[in-house]
Design a protein around this motif. Structure first.
Motif, PDB file in Angstrom:
ATOM      1  N   ILE A  47      -8.455  -3.271  -3.122  1.00  0.00           N
ATOM      2  CA  ILE A  47      -7.399  -4.224  -3.457  1.00  0.00           C
ATOM      3  C   ILE A  47      -6.839  -4.986  -2.256  1.00  0.00           C
ATOM      4  O   ILE A  47      -6.476  -6.153  -2.366  1.00  0.00           O
ATOM      5  N   PHE A  48      -6.765  -4.330  -1.097  1.00  0.00           N
ATOM      6  CA  PHE A  48      -6.098  -4.898   0.076  1.00  0.00           C
ATOM      7  C   PHE A  48      -7.082  -5.200   1.199  1.00  0.00           C
ATOM      8  O   PHE A  48      -8.158  -4.615   1.273  1.00  0.00           O
ATOM      9  N   ILE A  49      -6.677  -6.101   2.068  1.00  0.00           N
ATOM     10  CA  ILE A  49      -7.406  -6.325   3.316  1.00  0.00           C
ATOM     11  C   ILE A  49      -7.216  -5.055   4.138  1.00  0.00           C
ATOM     12  O   ILE A  49      -6.082  -4.612   4.344  1.00  0.00           O
ATOM     13  N   GLU A  50      -8.292  -4.459   4.575  1.00  0.00           N
ATOM     14  CA  GLU A  50      -8.195  -3.181   5.279  1.00  0.00           C
ATOM     15  C   GLU A  50      -7.318  -3.305   6.525  1.00  0.00           C
ATOM     16  O   GLU A  50      -7.445  -4.250   7.295  1.00  0.00           O
TER      17      GLU A  50
ATOM     18  N   ASP B 160      -6.706  -8.575  -0.879  1.00  0.00           N
ATOM     19  CA  ASP B 160      -7.977  -9.234  -0.594  1.00  0.00           C
ATOM     20  C   ASP B 160      -8.334 -10.092  -1.812  1.00  0.00           C
ATOM     21  O   ASP B 160      -7.495 -10.311  -2.690  1.00  0.00           O
ATOM     22  N   ASP B 161      -9.572 -10.559  -1.862  1.00  0.00           N
ATOM     23  CA  ASP B 161      -9.990 -11.413  -2.977  1.00  0.00           C
ATOM     24  C   ASP B 161      -9.814 -10.725  -4.327  1.00  0.00           C
ATOM     25  O   ASP B 161      -9.307 -11.317  -5.276  1.00  0.00           O
ATOM     26  N   TYR B 162     -10.227  -9.462  -4.408  1.00  0.00           N
ATOM     27  CA  TYR B 162     -10.135  -8.741  -5.676  1.00  0.00           C
ATOM     28  C   TYR B 162      -8.671  -8.528  -6.077  1.00  0.00           C
ATOM     29  O   TYR B 162      -8.296  -8.764  -7.228  1.00  0.00           O
ATOM     30  N   GLY B 163      -7.841  -8.083  -5.149  1.00  0.00           N
ATOM     31  CA  GLY B 163      -6.425  -7.878  -5.443  1.00  0.00           C
ATOM     32  C   GLY B 163      -5.753  -9.169  -5.881  1.00  0.00           C
ATOM     33  O   GLY B 163      -4.965  -9.195  -6.836  1.00  0.00           O
ATOM     34  N   SER B 164      -6.077 -10.261  -5.199  1.00  0.00           N
ATOM     35  CA  SER B 164      -5.518 -11.571  -5.567  1.00  0.00           C
ATOM     36  C   SER B 164      -5.997 -12.007  -6.941  1.00  0.00           C
ATOM     37  O   SER B 164      -5.236 -12.578  -7.726  1.00  0.00           O
TER      38      SER B 164
ATOM     39  N   PRO C 298       0.806  -1.226   0.000  1.00  0.00           N
ATOM     40  CA  PRO C 298       0.000   0.000   0.000  1.00  0.00           C
ATOM     41  C   PRO C 298       0.841   1.280   0.000  1.00  0.00           C
ATOM     42  O   PRO C 298       0.550   2.213  -0.740  1.00  0.00           O
ATOM     43  N   GLY C 299       1.890   1.319   0.795  1.00  0.00           N
ATOM     44  CA  GLY C 299       2.736   2.507   0.850  1.00  0.00           C
ATOM     45  C   GLY C 299       3.402   2.823  -0.474  1.00  0.00           C
ATOM     46  O   GLY C 299       3.629   3.991  -0.809  1.00  0.00           O
ATOM     47  N   THR C 300       3.713   1.782  -1.219  1.00  0.00           N
ATOM     48  CA  THR C 300       4.300   1.981  -2.549  1.00  0.00           C
ATOM     49  C   THR C 300       3.304   2.707  -3.446  1.00  0.00           C
ATOM     50  O   THR C 300       3.668   3.648  -4.151  1.00  0.00           O
TER      51      THR C 300
ATOM     52  N   TYR D  70      -9.048   5.442  -9.859  1.00  0.00           N
ATOM     53  CA  TYR D  70      -9.870   5.885  -8.729  1.00  0.00           C
ATOM     54  C   TYR D  70      -9.062   6.905  -7.947  1.00  0.00           C
ATOM     55  O   TYR D  70      -8.792   7.986  -8.419  1.00  0.00           O
ATOM     56  N   ASN D  71      -8.693   6.566  -6.746  1.00  0.00           N
ATOM     57  CA  ASN D  71      -7.759   7.321  -5.929  1.00  0.00           C
ATOM     58  C   ASN D  71      -7.134   6.321  -4.969  1.00  0.00           C
ATOM     59  O   ASN D  71      -7.566   5.172  -4.902  1.00  0.00           O
ATOM     60  N   PHE D  72      -6.120   6.735  -4.239  1.00  0.00           N
ATOM     61  CA  PHE D  72      -5.407   5.770  -3.403  1.00  0.00           C
ATOM     62  C   PHE D  72      -6.332   5.089  -2.405  1.00  0.00           C
ATOM     63  O   PHE D  72      -6.339   3.865  -2.295  1.00  0.00           O
ATOM     64  N   TYR D  73      -7.090   5.852  -1.655  1.00  0.00           N
ATOM     65  CA  TYR D  73      -7.877   5.256  -0.560  1.00  0.00           C
ATOM     66  C   TYR D  73      -8.965   4.316  -1.070  1.00  0.00           C
ATOM     67  O   TYR D  73      -9.165   3.239  -0.520  1.00  0.00           O
ATOM     68  N   ASP D  74      -9.650   4.702  -2.128  1.00  0.00           N
ATOM     69  CA  ASP D  74     -10.667   3.804  -2.687  1.00  0.00           C
ATOM     70  C   ASP D  74     -10.015   2.545  -3.262  1.00  0.00           C
ATOM     71  O   ASP D  74     -10.528   1.436  -3.100  1.00  0.00           O
ATOM     72  N   SER D  75      -8.886   2.739  -3.923  1.00  0.00           N
ATOM     73  CA  SER D  75      -8.173   1.594  -4.488  1.00  0.00           C
ATOM     74  C   SER D  75      -7.660   0.676  -3.390  1.00  0.00           C
ATOM     75  O   SER D  75      -7.742  -0.546  -3.504  1.00  0.00           O
ATOM     76  N   TYR D  76      -7.114   1.261  -2.325  1.00  0.00           N
ATOM     77  CA  TYR D  76      -6.613   0.455  -1.207  1.00  0.00           C
ATOM     78  C   TYR D  76      -7.727  -0.427  -0.656  1.00  0.00           C
ATOM     79  O   TYR D  76      -7.543  -1.634  -0.466  1.00  0.00           O
ATOM     80  N   LYS D  77      -8.875   0.157  -0.401  1.00  0.00           N
ATOM     81  CA  LYS D  77      -9.999  -0.611   0.159  1.00  0.00           C
ATOM     82  C   LYS D  77     -10.494  -1.684  -0.809  1.00  0.00           C
ATOM     83  O   LYS D  77     -11.022  -2.695  -0.386  1.00  0.00           O
TER      84      LYS D  77
END
Length: 103
Positions: free
Chosen positions: A76-79, A85-89, A26-28, A67-74
């Motif tokens: 793609i990744f497990i919060e 998460d499933d979608y990112g995988s 996420p930080g990347t 999108y934007n970072f925060y929407d994409s993070y939620k």
């Protein structure tokens, strides 16, 4: 790099091919760019030592750009975590299989 040099030596001695994949934490995605120091380092390492170098940074940076970072993070990744998460995988697996089949 030292550990990867050792791994390459071990695998080579057993006639096993090495491939490396890079993808963002996420930080990347929040603070870096697709062609970052890690991509360059592992790509250079792989030029003479790898069967295949998989760069999945553009795939995920494209998600953030759409999108934007925060929407994409939620999405793609497990919060609260660095793991997909499933979608990112799923998007990683689809891209990997697409690239793998090209070999």
């Amino acid at each position: 790099l030292g550990y990867m040099e050792n791994l390459h030596s071990l695998l080579s001695s057993k006639s096993i091919k090495l491939s490396i994949a890079v993808y963002p934490w996420p930080g990347t995605l929040m603070f870096d760019k697709p062609e970052n120091v890690h991509v360059k380092m592992w790509n250079n390492f792989c030029k003479k030592k790898c069967n295949k170098f998989y760069n999945f940074m553009p795939l995920f940076f494209g998600e953030v750009k759409s999108y934007n970072f925060y929407d994409s993070y939620k999405k793609i990744f497990i919060e609260g975590d660095i793991h997909f998460d499933d979608y990112g995988s799923e998007i990683l697996a689809k891209e990997f299989l697409s690239e793998y089949k090209k070999n």
